[in-house]
Design an enzyme around this catalytic site. Structure first.
Site, short mmCIF file in Angstrom:
data_model
loop_
_atom_site.label_atom_id
_atom_site.label_comp_id
_atom_site.label_asym_id
_atom_site.label_seq_id
_atom_site.Cartn_x
_atom_site.Cartn_y
_atom_site.Cartn_z
N ARG A 112 0.82 -1.21 0.00
CA ARG A 112 0.00 0.00 0.00
C ARG A 112 0.86 1.27 0.00
NH1 ARG A 112 -2.76 -0.75 4.47
NH2 ARG A 112 -1.87 0.97 5.63
N TYR A 134 -16.68 18.96 -12.95
CA TYR A 134 -17.13 17.57 -12.95
C TYR A 134 -18.11 17.37 -11.79
CZ TYR A 134 -17.31 12.59 -12.32
OH TYR A 134 -17.77 11.33 -12.15
N ASP A 188 -7.92 20.97 -12.05
CA ASP A 188 -8.25 19.71 -12.71
C ASP A 188 -7.87 19.89 -14.19
OD1 ASP A 188 -9.49 17.61 -14.07
OD2 ASP A 188 -11.10 17.45 -12.60
N LYS A 198 -9.17 9.25 -18.54
CA LYS A 198 -9.52 9.92 -19.80
C LYS A 198 -8.33 9.92 -20.78
CE LYS A 198 -13.14 11.00 -17.26
NZ LYS A 198 -14.14 10.00 -16.97
C1 LIG Z 1 -12.91 16.65 -15.36
C2 LIG Z 1 -13.05 15.40 -14.54
N1 LIG Z 1 -12.40 15.34 -13.37
C3 LIG Z 1 -12.49 14.24 -12.57
C4 LIG Z 1 -13.26 13.16 -12.93
C5 LIG Z 1 -13.35 11.96 -12.03
O1 LIG Z 1 -12.48 10.96 -12.50
P1 LIG Z 1 -12.74 9.38 -12.35
O2 LIG Z 1 -13.98 9.05 -13.12
O3 LIG Z 1 -11.48 8.79 -12.88
O4 LIG Z 1 -12.93 9.13 -10.87
C6 LIG Z 1 -13.93 13.18 -14.15
C7 LIG Z 1 -14.76 12.02 -14.58
O5 LIG Z 1 -15.51 12.09 -15.52
C8 LIG Z 1 -13.82 14.33 -14.98
O6 LIG Z 1 -14.46 14.43 -16.16
#
Ligand SMILES: Cc1ncc(COP(=O)(O)O)c(C=O)c1O
Length: 365
Positions: free
Chosen positions: A54, A105, A176, A201
C-alpha cells in the site's frame, strides 16, 4: 529483473513527446525489459524503502515519473480521479472555505456539497471566467478549485491571473487538468499548487482504465498527500498503472489527431441549422453542442448515431457523445439539450457523416 525506474538526466530539456516515450523505463542494462513490467506485490522483503504494497509499487512509479515530468512536478496515482479529488479535499481543515466553479465535474461538486452539508467546509461558487470574482472570493479561503476547460461547458479560466491572485490571498490552488492534458496546459508552471487528472480519460486514452493522479510542486504538499494515500488506501491497481504507462506513450499523437478532428467538426457544426450553439475553446478535443429542437431531439440524437457511441466519459480513441443533463447531479445551469462530444481519432469524414445523418433525422425545431 530490475523493476527500478531509470531516471533520465535533464529530462526537462527534452520535448514532451520525447518524455512521454522515454521516461518511466528500466535502466538500459543487457537483457533488461524495455518496459516497466507490472509488479503485483502485496509486500516486499524488509529493509528497503517501500516495505508494503500500500506504500508503493514500481509500476505506479513508472507512470508517476512520466506524468510528473510532463506536468513539471511530482506525481501520485490513485484508484480513480475522484479518489485523487478526495485526497486534496481532505487537506482542507474543518470550517475552512473552498472556492468552486459553478460548472465542474459533477462528482467533485457533489462531494463538496456533501462535505458542506456535514459541516466540514464552506463552498463558495464562482464563474471561473470572471478572474476578479475568483480572486475576490479566494480571500480567506483555504482552497481554490479550478477546472479549465470546465466539464461540460468548456469555459476557460485565465489560470496565470487566477493562480497569482489566489496565492496572494493565501489560498492553495488545485487545477483539474483532465480536459487539457499536460501537453496543452501545465498549471504548475502557471502558479497552481496541485494538478489533478482523471487518468481514466486522455492519459490512458482507450476507455479501459479507471485511474487518478495528483501532481504537486512543493515537498510539503507532496508529503502530506503521500501520507494521506498510505493511510487512507486509495491506491491504484497494478494493471491500471501498467496500462496507463503504456497508453500515455501515445498521448501526443492521439491528441494531435483528436484535436484536428475536433476543430474541423466544431467548424462544421457551427454552420449546421439544427445546432443552435457550439461550445469549443478553440483547442482540445472536447466540443459541446446545443440543439435548436431541444431536449427530446438531443436524446434522439444520442440514440441515432452508429459510429459515435452513446456513453459517458471522454478522452478515448473512440468518439463518444452524451446529453449531460441526463445525470441528476449536473448543475441546472447546464442547458438541458447540451450534448457533450468527446472527439476521437477516427477518420474525420466518417465522424462527420455519422453526426450529419443523426442531425438530419431530427424533427424540425
Ligand atoms: C474533469 C473530470 N475530473 C475528474 C473526474 C473523475 O475521475 P474518475 O472518473 O477517474 O474518478 C472526471 C470524470 O468524468 C472528470 O471528467
Amino acid at each position: 529483473m530490475s523493476a527500478d525506474v531509470r531516471p533520465v538526466p535533464d529530462h526537462r530539456s527534452l520535448a514532451p513527446a520525447t518524455r512521454t516515450v522515454s521516461l518511466g523505463r528500466p535502466a538500459h542494462d543487457p537483457d533488461a525489459p524495455l518496459n516497466s513490467p507490472p509488479v503485483p506485490a502485496g509486500t516486499y522483503v524488509a529493509g528497503g524503502d517501500v516495505e508494503y504494497g500500500r506504500y508503493g509499487n514500481p509500476t505506479w512509479t513508472a507512470f508517476e515519473e512520466i506524468l510528473g515530468s510532463l506536468e513539471g512536478g511530482r506525481a501520485l496515482t490513485y484508484s480513480s480521479g475522484l479518489a485523487a479529488a478526495t485526497a486534496v479535499l481532505d487537506l482542507v481543515s474543518v470550517g475552512e472555505a473552498v472556492v468552486v466553479p459553478v460548472h465542474a465535474y459533477q462528482g467533485v461538486l457533489h462531494q463538496l456539497r456533501d462535505r458542506e452539508q456535514r459541516g466540514l467546509l464552506h463552498v463558495r461558487t464562482v464563474d471561473i471566467t470572471d478572474t476578479d470574482a475568483v480572486v475576490r472570493t479566494a480571500d480567506d479561503a483555504a482552497l481554490v478549485w479550478l477546472e479549465s476547460p470546465t466539464n461540460p461547458m468548456l469555459e476557460v479560466a485565465d489560470l496565470a491571473a487566477v493562480c497569482a491572485g489566489a496565492t496572494e490571498a493565501g489560498a492553495r490552488v488545485v487545477v483539474d487538468n483532465t480536459f487539457a492534458t499536460p501537453l496543452l496546459q501545465q498549471p504548475l508552471d502557471l502558479g497552481a499548487d496541485v494538478v489533478l487528472h482523471s487518468a481514466t480519460k486522455y492519459l490512458s486514452g482507450h476507455s479501459d482504465v479507471v485511474l487518478g493522479a495528483l501532481v504537486t510542486r512543493d515537498d510539503a504538499t507532496f508529503t502530506a498527500l503521500d501520507e494521506h494515500r498510505r493511510s487512507r488506501g486509495a491506491i491504484p491497481g497494478v494493471l491500471e498503472s501498467w496500462l496507463a504507462a503504456r497508453r500515455v506513450r501515445t498521448l501526443h499523437v492521439r491528441l494531435e489527431r483528436a484535436q484536428a478532428n475536433a476543430a474541423e467538426l466544431a467548424a462544421r457544426l457551427t454552420e449546421h441549422p439544427a445546432v443552435s450553439r457550439v461550445r469549443y475553446p478553440g483547442w482540445g478535443a472536447m466540443v459541446s453542442i446545443e440543439l435548436a429542437a431541444g431536449t427530446p431531439a438531443a436524446d434522439l440524437m444520442t440514440r441515432s448515431t452508429s459510429l459515435w457511441v452513446h456513453a459517458t466519459s471522454l478522452g478515448g480513441v473512440e468518439s463518444l457523445l452524451e446529453r449531460r443533463r441526463r445525470w441528476k447531479g449536473e448543475p441546472e445551469s447546464v442547458p438541458e439539450s447540451l450534448i457533450r462530444l468527446s472527439v476521437g481519432i477516427e477518420d474525420v469524414e466518417d465522424l462527420w457523416g455519422d453526426l450529419a445523418s443523426a442531425l438530419a433525422s431530427l424533427p424540425a425545431p
